[in-house]
Each structure stands twice: as C-alpha cells, then as structure tokens.
Design a protein around this motif. Structure first.
Motif, short mmCIF file in Angstrom:
data_model
loop_
_atom_site.label_atom_id
_atom_site.label_comp_id
_atom_site.label_asym_id
_atom_site.label_seq_id
_atom_site.Cartn_x
_atom_site.Cartn_y
_atom_site.Cartn_z
N TYR A 1 0.84 -1.19 0.00
CA TYR A 1 0.00 0.00 0.00
C TYR A 1 0.87 1.25 0.00
O TYR A 1 0.54 2.25 -0.61
CB TYR A 1 -0.91 -0.03 1.23
CG TYR A 1 -2.11 0.89 1.15
CD1 TYR A 1 -2.58 1.36 -0.05
CD2 TYR A 1 -2.78 1.27 2.30
CE1 TYR A 1 -3.68 2.18 -0.13
CE2 TYR A 1 -3.89 2.09 2.24
CZ TYR A 1 -4.34 2.55 1.02
OH TYR A 1 -5.42 3.37 0.97
N LEU B 1 -5.26 -2.17 -3.30
CA LEU B 1 -5.66 -1.02 -2.48
C LEU B 1 -4.96 0.24 -2.95
O LEU B 1 -5.55 1.31 -3.04
CB LEU B 1 -5.32 -1.28 -1.01
CG LEU B 1 -6.23 -2.23 -0.26
CD1 LEU B 1 -5.58 -2.66 1.03
CD2 LEU B 1 -7.54 -1.53 0.04
N ARG C 1 -6.70 3.62 -4.42
CA ARG C 1 -6.48 4.95 -3.85
C ARG C 1 -6.01 5.92 -4.94
O ARG C 1 -6.46 7.05 -5.01
CB ARG C 1 -5.43 4.87 -2.74
CG ARG C 1 -5.30 6.15 -1.97
CD ARG C 1 -4.11 6.08 -1.07
NE ARG C 1 -2.90 5.84 -1.85
CZ ARG C 1 -1.73 5.55 -1.32
NH1 ARG C 1 -1.60 5.43 -0.04
NH2 ARG C 1 -0.67 5.36 -2.08
N THR D 1 -11.54 0.05 -3.73
CA THR D 1 -10.91 0.00 -2.41
C THR D 1 -11.69 -0.90 -1.46
O THR D 1 -11.11 -1.63 -0.67
CB THR D 1 -10.83 1.41 -1.82
OG1 THR D 1 -10.14 2.24 -2.73
CG2 THR D 1 -10.09 1.41 -0.51
N ALA E 1 -10.21 -4.09 0.85
CA ALA E 1 -10.16 -3.74 2.28
C ALA E 1 -11.02 -4.70 3.08
O ALA E 1 -10.60 -5.19 4.13
CB ALA E 1 -10.64 -2.31 2.49
#
Lengths: 511, 318
Positions: free
Chosen positions: A447, A463, A467, A478, A482
């Motif tokens: 990330y 992820l 973003r 996302t 997540a």
C-alpha cells in the motif's frame, strides 16, 4: 459341625493357572491430547465460524484464478472502470452495474475526473433539480433543451420514447444520472467481433476519439461532438459582434453568459437498445480497474499471494525458531547466553529497518515478493525461538526426561521426541498467528508502494491502485480488497485464539 | 534496581551501535561510487559531472567501506550525521529530521493518551458484565478493531473527511491545526483501544474471581466498592507496561498512515530516502537511527516498568 465342614479338594480349581495377569483395559475410550483439543475447539462456535470462513477463502484463492474466464493480467481498456455487477443480486438493485453521475455535463464528467463531481455530490446547498433516470439503462449522452423546467415531464417524455430521442435545444441543467455501464458495453451478437468503438460509432454516428491522459495512456473513449458547440459559439459571436477567431472565446462566453461552453455540448440520449435477449451479458463481480482487468480474479490472486507469503514466513520462522530455541534452551549456560544476546539485538531492530536494508541490498536481483518475505522472516522467528526456549527450560529437568537420558537417549532424541511434543500446542498457535501479521505487513508495504511491484497482484497493490484512481469516484476498487483483508485478519485471529485455548492443556476440563 | 537500569542502558547503546553498524555497512554495498555521484548530480541540474566527482571525493565516497564507516561513526558522536545529497542538498540529516519529528511524535503520542482511558473503560465494563450481551458486543468489536488494519480505517475516514469538515489531506507544515490531527489520531487509536480493552478484561476477570475479593465482599463491601478499591488497582497496574509497549505498534502504523494522509513526518522522509532511483544514504541512516532508538527505549521502559509496577518481579534476578 465339623463333619459338615468337610471340604472336598475336587471342589476347588485355580482361576488361572497358565494365564498371565494383565491390567484390565478401560472400557471407556481414552481421550488423547489432540482428541481433547478437537473436542474443545469444536465447542467454541466463533472459532468454528472463523475456520469455515478461512477454508472458503483459501479454496477461493486457489480455484477462482484457475476457473475464471477472465485473466489476471489481460488489459481491456474498453471495459475499464466498470462497477460491480453480480447475476442474482442485480435484480434487487445491489451490484447491478449502475454508476451514478451527478453533474452538469455527463460526457465531460465521464471522460475527466472532474473535481466538480465531488463538489456537486457533497454540496448540500446544491438545490438544482436533479433527475434520476435510472429506469433507462443506457443513458450516456443527453441532448437537452433550454425550456426544460419540469424534470418529471422530462422523464415522462423519455419513458414514452424508447428509441433514440433528440432534443434540439440545449440543456444547462444539472442532472443526476444512474446508468448501467454494462449495457453500454453489451452489443448484439451479430456485432460480437466488432469493437466497442465500432459499435458506439454505429450507434451514435459520432466520431470516437481516444482520450489520453498526461502520460499518454489511453484511458477512455469519448464520443466527441464538436459541431453543436461550434454552432452555439457562432451564434454567440454573431449576436455580440466577436470574430470566431477571437482567442479564449470559451472564456469570453463564460464571462458574458455565465455558462461554461463545455457544458453546452449537445448530447443524444440513447435509451437502452432495450433488454434485447440477443445481447451478450458481461459480468464483473467486483467491477474492473482502469485498464479493464477483472477485480474479482485479481482479488483472489492477491489473496493467494498473501496466503503464500504468510505460509512461507510461518514455515521458516517455525523451523528456525524451533531449532534455535531448542538449542538455546536445552543446553543453557554460555551457549544460551550468547544466543540470547543475539536474538535480543535482532528484536531491537524495528521492522522498517530490516525492510529498508533488504530492499536496498536485493532490489532488482530477486522478485520483490521474496524481498518482503525475507525481510519479514529475518526477525519474525525470534518470537517462536523465545517461546520454544522457555518450554525447553520448563521440561528439560523433568523426571521423565532424566529417566530417558539414563536409558541412553541422545540430545536430539530428548529434544524432538520428549520435550518438543509437549510444547507443540503453543508452537502451532504462535505459528498460526504469524500468518495474519505477515499478511498485514505485506499489504501495508504494498500500500505504501514500497515492497511489491505493480505487476505483481497483491491485496496491498489493489488497495494502492484504488487509492490512486480515486476512492470517492471508484469506492468499489478499495472497498472489496479492504473488506477481504479485514475478514482474513479477523478469521485468522479468531481461529488462532480458539486454537490457543483448545491446545492449552491447563484449560483441559475447565468447561 | 539502579545497577540493573544502568546495565540495560549500556546494553541499549551497544545494541544501537551494532544495528547502526550493520545497517551502515550493508547500505554501502547497495550503491557504487559512480552511482552516488550520479544521484548527487541528479538532485541539482546546475552541478556538472566533474563538480559532482570532486564533491564525492571530498566527502570520501570512494574511500574503502571501513574508512567511510569510521569517519561516519566519528561524526555521529559529534552530532554530524553526514550530508543529505538528495532531499535537501548539503544539510545535516539530523537537522532535517528534527523539523519533522514533532509531527510524527504527536500523531504517535496522542493515540496512546486517548486509548488508555477508553481501553480501561471498555475493558472494565466488559469484565463487570462478563458473559452478558454487553460483554459479547464489546468482545466482538474488539476482535474486529484489532484485526482491521489502520490503513483501512484511515482510507475510509478520508472518504468521509469532507462531510465531517476535516481536511482531506494533512495541511502544509505552516498551516497545521488540530483538525489535521483528527483523522490520523483516530485511525491509530482504534487498534490500541481494542488491544487494551482485551487485556484489561482478561486481567480484571481474573482478579474478580480471586479469593481476596471474595473476602472484601464478605466483610461487607458492595460490589462497586470492592471493584474500585481492591480489584481495579491490582488489575490495572500490570497493564502499564503493555500500554507503553503498544507504542511500537502505533509507530509502525503511523508510518503507513502518515504516507496515506500526507503527513510530513519521519516516515515520509525515510521512504523518499530509500527510493531505488535516488537514494539518500546519510538521511536514511539518520531516520533508521530515529526508529531504532524509539524501539529500544520503548523496550527498556517496558522492562523497567514491570519492576516498578509489580514489586514481585525482581529486576535482574537470575
């Protein structure tokens, strides 16, 4: 009386003469250590649930990438940025492949990530009449009209015309549109071999240009209608006495009329080439990313990688940890002291330091996945080692070990045959709990954009991409990774806790 | 106690020394002299290649590694951490770091301050209502909050940031207000609150079933009095070390959260300093030293706190 007491020797016989006497076997079945652990584990409902979820996740991670019709890496720009669409759920309005766009100019909003989208969506003061044209599946281009005052009437009109509708005037209204992106993609079977571009051109009689971003990547295909806007500008120039070649004409227009010329492009409304049974259906369960790669497959591929890293770290730390801890704890003395100082220094190194150094040393030489795994392994085994060491201290002076040693057992046999099995429960638990922490570190590092390169599919990378593309515009990119990593961590932790309680012999029979 | 503390402090310096030595020497292997000169030249287009080579030779980049190492360690003892060649050319890395340490420390210390009372509170409630619905709810939330990574929290908080009137990204250094701290601090507090709740509950339930508490009840105290006067003190004090220990966990979480929320902190500097295209070795070493010192000092305080809090643990006993 004595006569009556006459006992004949013949009346007596030996119960056993030639048999050997053994202890009687228990009628009941003995419950062994693992049998007991299993029994107590299965009583713990939440651990069972966690275990089932884990098994499902592992099976999905193994089989989804194998059997899915989409490939992990194949790029298909035409199918980029699709929202989730799931077969049965779509009938209930969940994951039905619709995208909601609020804004002035739909085409413009689709093609560019417009900050105004956020402003419009988030601004509660925005009192403009909004339309929800969700009954129509393929509303991509709107040709509006200026006299349009009554949204409900507009919708009525749309409903009554289930064919290509044209309005001659210009819409300056802000509209709220929920449209099904998948229907825009679907095409009649006879056009199956045509590209989306050809199909759209066929539908719209417009010219499709490839929209490129600053780096020159083709992201979107946009149908551009320049003519109507030019007409407006021409009229504007005529009315106000400007020349068409005036520089910054668009800004002048904005100043004079208060309207942005870009909003005044004309749009055709295409109502769904209807729910024609001849249309092939496309389903991306979790949507697609910017290059049209299927998120469902990529997510499970990423899970696979996460699980593999976790497994690798767990196996290595348990192997090294058990050997190190056994030697240190069993021999004690100077050996123990030296080995302890060594692990003490290792535990003092923050994880980010090992990560940095392994990355700087090995970058480009081996796969980045391995770099993350190695940097994790370098220090993670110290926990197992410390635990094994304390277990060694606990058992090594017990009488049964002493007696075995008296009988001539060597050190290896004592350690692995007599002492370690006692510590097995604790070791297994710590090993299980290493996996989620490894997964967590891997995803954090990816990330950050630090560890695993973009070509490798991992949950952290997904992820990261979500973003970069915009959490607000594409929340599903996302949300699903997540959610998955959270579920994975929760079930590993719950499973590990249940296992720890079940394998802890001191809790035996306490329920 | 004093002797033990001194021994531990000396050991810390020793460990720090070894870690930094290893890190420094290994890091020197990663780039050659030519590469370093090239990186230095890339940082400022006005520098010619010859100038860069001269600069490098003057700075001793082409010395043997051991020579470089001894020069560097000598500098460290006098507070000279070398020269940043990429981030802020010509600056002492430590002075660069000291500008950013306040932000990093505040988003690390606030979660500790917030999580301690909240964790105690939820833990006490769960322990007093053991095996009742409230306990189940708290325990369930705890396992979720422990498991969900802090970067997931911060991501979803950022989606909602503008609704709550909070900045979407951390403001530049000169315009930082308390509002900038809300999102990172909340995201970093969730995990420690849940962790503390869990151990508080475990510790307190153990004490609540102990015999001296039964005695306290027998002599006439009601449940509330017995809990407040006898159980709490005995169960909460042993938790102090683990509260301090959670600082290390927060520190790592903050590295990720800082990066996502755009906080200008030590983590960001470290990540720029170790980029593979343009590494800044001396700056990276200073940042690594910062993290190592924090880690070692925290471990030391935890160990000492065990002795202070629980007199039964004799420090340095064999």
């Amino acid at each position: 009386m004595n006569e009556n007491m006459k006992i004949d020797k013949k009346d007596f016989e030996f119960v056993q003469m030639n048999e050997k006497i053994f202890d009687k076997k228990f009628e009941t079945k003995a419950i062994g250590y693992f049998g007991d652990a299993l029994r107590r584990f299965s009583k713990n409902k939440s651990s069972i649930v966690a275990f089932v979820i884990l098994v499902i996740i592992i099976l999905m991670a193994i089989f989804v990438p194998i059997f899915s019709k989409y490939d992990v890496a194949t790029v298909n720009i035409a199918e980029g940025y699709l929202p989730p669409r799931i077969p049965i759920l779509e009938n209930f309005g969940i994951a039905d492949g619709t995208k909601k766009i609020t804004g002035v100019n739909v085409d413009y909003l689709i093609s560019v990530k417009d900050p105004r989208v956020e402003n419009l969506v988030d601004n509660p003061d925005n009192k403009d009449p909004t339309l929800d044209i969700k009954n129509y599946y393929f509303v991509e281009y709107i040709k509006g009209y200026e006299n349009f005052n009554d949204p409900t009437k507009f919708i009525e009109e749309l409903k009554n015309n289930s064919y290509k509708t044209t309005f001659n005037d210009i819409v300056t209204y802000k509209v709220d549109i929920k449209y099904n992106v998948y229907k825009a993609l679907s095409r009649p079977k006879w056009m199956k071999n045509q590209t989306r571009k050809q199909y759209l051109e066929y539908q719209s009689n417009g010219v499709i240009i490839n929209k490129t971003d600053e780096e020159g990547n083709t992201n979107e295909m946009v149908i551009e209608y320049t003519a109507p806007a030019e007409n407006i500008l021409k009229k504007f120039c005529r009315d106000n006495g400007y020349s068409l070649s005036t520089p910054n004409l668009e800004e002048l227009y904005l100043e004079k009329t208060g309207k942005d010329i870009r909003d005044l492009y004309q749009y055709d409304i295409y109502i769904d080439p209807l729910l024609n049974p001849d249309f092939e259906e496309i389903y991306h369960f979790f949507g697609t990313d910017n290059t049209g790669r299927d998120m469902w497959v990529r997510l499970w591929q990423g899970t696979r990688l996460s699980l593999l890293i976790g497994l690798f770290v767990a196996v290595v730390s348990i192997t090294v940890g058990v050997i190190w801890g056994s030697i240190s704890g069993y021999y004690g003395g100077v050996v123990d002291l030296a080995m302890e100082r060594f692990t003490e220094i290792l535990t003092g190194i923050p994880w980010i330091v090992t990560m940095t150094i392994t990355k700087m040393l090995l970058f480009g030489r081996i796969s980045n996945v391995l770099i993350v795994a190695i940097s994790l392994v370098l220090t993670s085994w110290t926990g197992t080692a410390a635990m094994v060491r304390s277990q060694m201290y606990r058992y090594k002076n017990r009488e049964y070990v002493l007696s075995s040693r008296t009988l001539g057992a060597n050190d290896v046999r004592l350690i692995f045959k007599h002492i370690l099995p006692n510590a097995l429960g604790t070791i297994v638990t710590s090993c299980i709990l290493v996996i989620p922490s490894a997964i967590f570190f891997e995803s954090s590092v990816a990330y950050l954009g630090l560890g695993i390169d973009a070509s490798t599919v991992s949950i952290g990378n997904l992820l990261n991409l979500g973003r970069d593309l915009g959490i607000v515009q594409y929340p599903y990119l996302t949300l699903f990774p997540a959610l998955l990593i959270s579920i994975l961590m929760i079930s590993f932790n719950m499973f590990g806790n249940g296992l720890r309680d079940a394998l802890n012999p001191s809790l035996r029979g306490s329920e | 106690m004093l002797k033990y503390t001194l021994k531990r402090v000396v050991l810390i310096f020793f460990t720090l020394f070894i870690i930094l030595t290893l890190a420094y020497i290994l890091m020197q292997f990663t780039t050659s002299f030519e590469e370093r000169v090239k990186f230095y030249q890339m940082s400022d287009p006005k520098i010619s290649y010859e100038e860069a080579i001269n600069y490098g030779q003057k700075a001793g980049w082409d010395d043997p590694i051991l020579v470089k190492y001894f020069n560097w360690i000598k500098g460290v003892f006098t507070g000279d951490w070398g020269v940043s060649v990429v981030y802020e050319v010509g600056q002492n890395p430590w002075t660069i770091l000291t500008r950013f340490i306040p932000f990093t420390m505040s988003i690390n210390i606030w979660p500790l301050i917030i999580s301690t009372p909240l964790g105690f509170l939820f833990g006490i409630i769960a322990a007093l209502r053991k095996n009742k619905p409230l306990d189940y709810i708290i325990s369930f939330l705890v396992i979720i909050c422990i498991s969900v990574p802090s970067f997931v929290f911060v991501t979803f908080l950022m989606i909602k940031a503008s609704d709550m009137g909070l900045p979407i990204q951390f403001s530049p250094a000169d315009r930082v207000t308390w509002k900038d701290y809300v999102i990172p601090v909340v995201a970093l507090s969730v995990g420690p609150i849940a962790g503390l709740t869990r151990i508080t509950r475990a510790e307190l339930t153990e004490v609540l079933t102990s015999e001296y508490l039964l005695l306290a009840r027998t002599k006439g105290l009601n449940r509330f009095q017995a809990t407040i006067r006898h159980a709490l003190r005995n169960s909460l004090l042993p938790l102090v070390p683990s509260i301090i220990g959670s600082f290390v966990g927060i520190m790592f979480g903050s590295l990720v959260v800082e990066q996502i929320y755009g906080v200008k902190g030590v983590g960001g500097i470290l990540l720029t300093a170790i980029s593979e295209t343009q590494p800044d070795h001396d700056l990276a070493m200073a940042a690594l030293a910062f993290y190592t010192i924090i880690n070692l000092v925290t471990i030391l305080i935890v160990d000492l706190a065990y002795g202070v809090v629980d007199p039964r643990i004799r420090m340095g006993a064999r």
